[in-house]
Scaffold this motif. Structure first.
Motif, PDB file in Angstrom:
ATOM      1  N   ALA A  10       3.185  56.223 103.906  1.00 55.69           N
ATOM      2  CA  ALA A  10       2.167  56.481 102.880  1.00 55.69           C
ATOM      3  C   ALA A  10       1.148  55.348 102.786  1.00 55.69           C
ATOM      4  O   ALA A  10       0.166  55.455 102.046  1.00 55.69           O
ATOM      5  N   LEU A  11       1.400  54.256 103.529  1.00 59.91           N
ATOM      6  CA  LEU A  11       0.511  53.092 103.441  1.00 59.91           C
ATOM      7  C   LEU A  11      -0.476  53.070 104.611  1.00 59.91           C
ATOM      8  O   LEU A  11      -0.062  53.216 105.765  1.00 59.91           O
ATOM      9  N   ILE A  54       3.728  43.563  97.686  1.00 63.71           N
ATOM     10  CA  ILE A  54       4.845  44.400  97.227  1.00 63.71           C
ATOM     11  C   ILE A  54       5.294  43.869  95.875  1.00 63.71           C
ATOM     12  O   ILE A  54       5.834  42.762  95.779  1.00 63.71           O
ATOM     13  N   GLU A  55       5.020  44.630  94.823  1.00 59.92           N
ATOM     14  CA  GLU A  55       5.439  44.195  93.483  1.00 59.92           C
ATOM     15  C   GLU A  55       6.851  44.698  93.250  1.00 59.92           C
ATOM     16  O   GLU A  55       7.089  45.892  93.112  1.00 59.92           O
ATOM     17  N   GLY A  62      -3.654  46.160  99.992  1.00 60.99           N
ATOM     18  CA  GLY A  62      -2.929  47.350  99.565  1.00 60.99           C
ATOM     19  C   GLY A  62      -1.764  46.898  98.707  1.00 60.99           C
ATOM     20  O   GLY A  62      -1.328  45.739  98.794  1.00 60.99           O
ATOM     21  N   VAL A  63      -1.274  47.798  97.840  1.00 63.69           N
ATOM     22  CA  VAL A  63      -0.172  47.434  96.945  1.00 63.69           C
ATOM     23  C   VAL A  63       0.942  48.460  97.038  1.00 63.69           C
ATOM     24  O   VAL A  63       0.695  49.667  97.045  1.00 63.69           O
ATOM     25  N   LEU A  64       2.161  47.947  97.120  1.00 59.92           N
ATOM     26  CA  LEU A  64       3.342  48.802  97.028  1.00 59.92           C
ATOM     27  C   LEU A  64       4.017  48.429  95.709  1.00 59.92           C
ATOM     28  O   LEU A  64       4.420  47.284  95.503  1.00 59.92           O
ATOM     29  N   GLU A  65       4.103  49.413  94.813  1.00 59.92           N
ATOM     30  CA  GLU A  65       4.503  49.151  93.446  1.00 59.92           C
ATOM     31  C   GLU A  65       5.943  49.618  93.241  1.00 59.92           C
ATOM     32  O   GLU A  65       6.219  50.813  93.315  1.00 59.92           O
ATOM     33  N   GLY A  66       6.855  48.678  93.005  1.00 57.98           N
ATOM     34  CA  GLY A  66       8.257  49.050  92.804  1.00 57.98           C
ATOM     35  C   GLY A  66       8.618  49.092  91.338  1.00 57.98           C
ATOM     36  O   GLY A  66       8.363  48.134  90.611  1.00 57.98           O
ATOM     37  N   LEU A 116      -8.517  49.471  90.544  1.00 63.25           N
ATOM     38  CA  LEU A 116      -9.216  48.455  91.344  1.00 63.25           C
ATOM     39  C   LEU A 116      -9.723  49.026  92.665  1.00 63.25           C
ATOM     40  O   LEU A 116     -10.325  48.309  93.463  1.00 63.25           O
ATOM     41  N   HIS A 117      -9.472  50.322  92.895  1.00 67.52           N
ATOM     42  CA  HIS A 117      -9.895  50.989  94.124  1.00 67.52           C
ATOM     43  C   HIS A 117      -9.275  50.350  95.371  1.00 67.52           C
ATOM     44  O   HIS A 117      -9.949  50.137  96.374  1.00 67.52           O
ATOM     45  N   VAL A 118      -7.999  49.993  95.258  1.00 65.85           N
ATOM     46  CA  VAL A 118      -7.245  49.583  96.444  1.00 65.85           C
ATOM     47  C   VAL A 118      -6.144  50.622  96.628  1.00 65.85           C
ATOM     48  O   VAL A 118      -5.708  51.247  95.654  1.00 65.85           O
ATOM     49  N   PRO A 119      -5.690  50.845  97.866  1.00 67.53           N
ATOM     50  CA  PRO A 119      -4.600  51.803  98.065  1.00 67.53           C
ATOM     51  C   PRO A 119      -3.313  51.316  97.389  1.00 67.53           C
ATOM     52  O   PRO A 119      -2.884  50.185  97.603  1.00 67.53           O
ATOM     53  N   VAL A 120      -2.732  52.170  96.542  1.00 66.62           N
ATOM     54  CA  VAL A 120      -1.505  51.828  95.828  1.00 66.62           C
ATOM     55  C   VAL A 120      -0.474  52.923  96.067  1.00 66.62           C
ATOM     56  O   VAL A 120      -0.773  54.103  95.907  1.00 66.62           O
TER      57      VAL A 120
END
Lengths: 228, 228
Positions: free
Chosen positions: A112-113, A123-124, A64-68, A82-86
């Motif tokens: 939300a994750l 975590i970006e 999963g990705v958390l985009e900051g 990419l069909h991953v939870p973001v």
């Protein structure tokens, strides 16, 4: 009456660390390994993720990705392909936008994750070489991406960032033939501020080094279950 | 008794603006035009200055530089070779170092600057695309350097920086043949956040566009005396 004196120092960082520990507990309960990915703006974090995350599912790691970002959802939109939870986290609540993620911002995104459905959370962070290093968010590991276009001097000018990480990705190496950039000099500067830190040479554009980075993430993402 | 209610908002920025005005007054008294030079880390600010400042004296403009960095004096040492007065300002007094210059930091450097002996002061800010835009330091103009290696999306992701400047330098254009970078797309993104802002394409490495940038600085540096 017995009185105790408590010195109040660096209160903001103390509060941050308390919340980071709470995040850490939630990640542990869900069996999720967490990576905090940091760099200057435009070093290639998102493109590296696009390349490295593609194929991780086949290796049995659910990501999963958390985009900051200060604002917008440009990177989140790219990674959602990419069909991953973001989950997008914008820091522009303050006057001009916060220049880093902190533990409380990450905590606000946790509901939300789908923590129970992933093994590895990336975590970006906001693109910045100063403040992200000062705020732990509950992560297991921190990765610094530095691009060869930024010059060899960056570890010396922004030492905290390069000290606070477990892995350094030296990215955009496809451009080396066109630059006056000395990889050995960068590595010497790196060793000066963080002796022996793990490092990989990558090009998100040609894919060089991406497999090694993907394997590093896969090892991290399966560690939790190996221990359990 | 008459009572007035004063709303306290954004106190830190208010204090900053007060000090920025005091700096501005000092610059005016000395007849110095001031430029605040901002960019992400490694976009090429220092190398551009090395190229552009060389030759300004021949055009009758006496330059000084205030060099802002978290720590170290690598850039100041480089610029001192040009035989212009250079003052180093380090921001690492705080926990991990401030990620921007503010008016008070600049003010603390004023006694070390020979204001009466220069026409143009260049303040090279800390490499960062978020916070420097929020803190005026008493400058006449702000310049944003963005490198083509950073991608076309930066104006949309860090809009405040690109809105808060009078000139955008699109640097490292010598690398364009080796990148998937669309200059027209960058310019469209630029116009979306700051319609019509002045822009120049430069390469500090080959020198392309540097003469135009030098001329821009020379015009700014002689303006004061033309008015006087």
């Amino acid at each position: 009456m017995h009185r105790t004196k408590v010195k109040v120092v660096e209160e903001a960082l103390d509060a941050n660390n308390t919340i980071a520990r709470a995040n850490r507990d939630d990640f542990d309960r869900a069996g999720v390994t967490v990576v905090n990915l940091m760099s200057a703006p435009g070093a290639g974090k998102t493109r590296l993720l696009e390349r490295a995350l593609d194929g991780l599912a086949e290796q049995g790691v659910r990501v999963g990705v958390l985009e900051g970002d200060v604002q917008g959802s440009f990177d989140a939109d790219r990674l959602a392909l990419l069909h991953v939870p973001v989950v997008q986290l914008n820091t522009d609540g303050g006057f001009g936008g916060e220049c880093h993620l902190d533990a409380n911002m990450v905590r606000s995104a946790l509901p939300a994750l789908p923590l129970d459905e992933i093994d590895l959370l990336i975590i970006e962070n906001v693109g910045n070489l100063v403040c992200p290093a000062e705020f732990r968010v509950g992560e297991d590991a921190r990765i610094m991406v530095c691009s060869v276009t930024e010059g060899e001097d960056k570890p010396l000018k922004y030492p905290l960032m390069f000290r606070a990480c477990e892995l350094v990705l030296v990215n955009k190496i496809d451009l080396l033939p066109h630059l006056d950039f000395d990889v050995a000099r960068l590595e010497a500067n790196l060793d000066q501020v963080h002796p022996g830190v793990a490092r990989m040479l990558t090009s998100a554009r040609t894919g060089e080094g991406v497999e090694a980075f993907r394997a590093w993430l896969a090892t991290l993402g399966t560690r939790e279950r190996a221990v359990a």
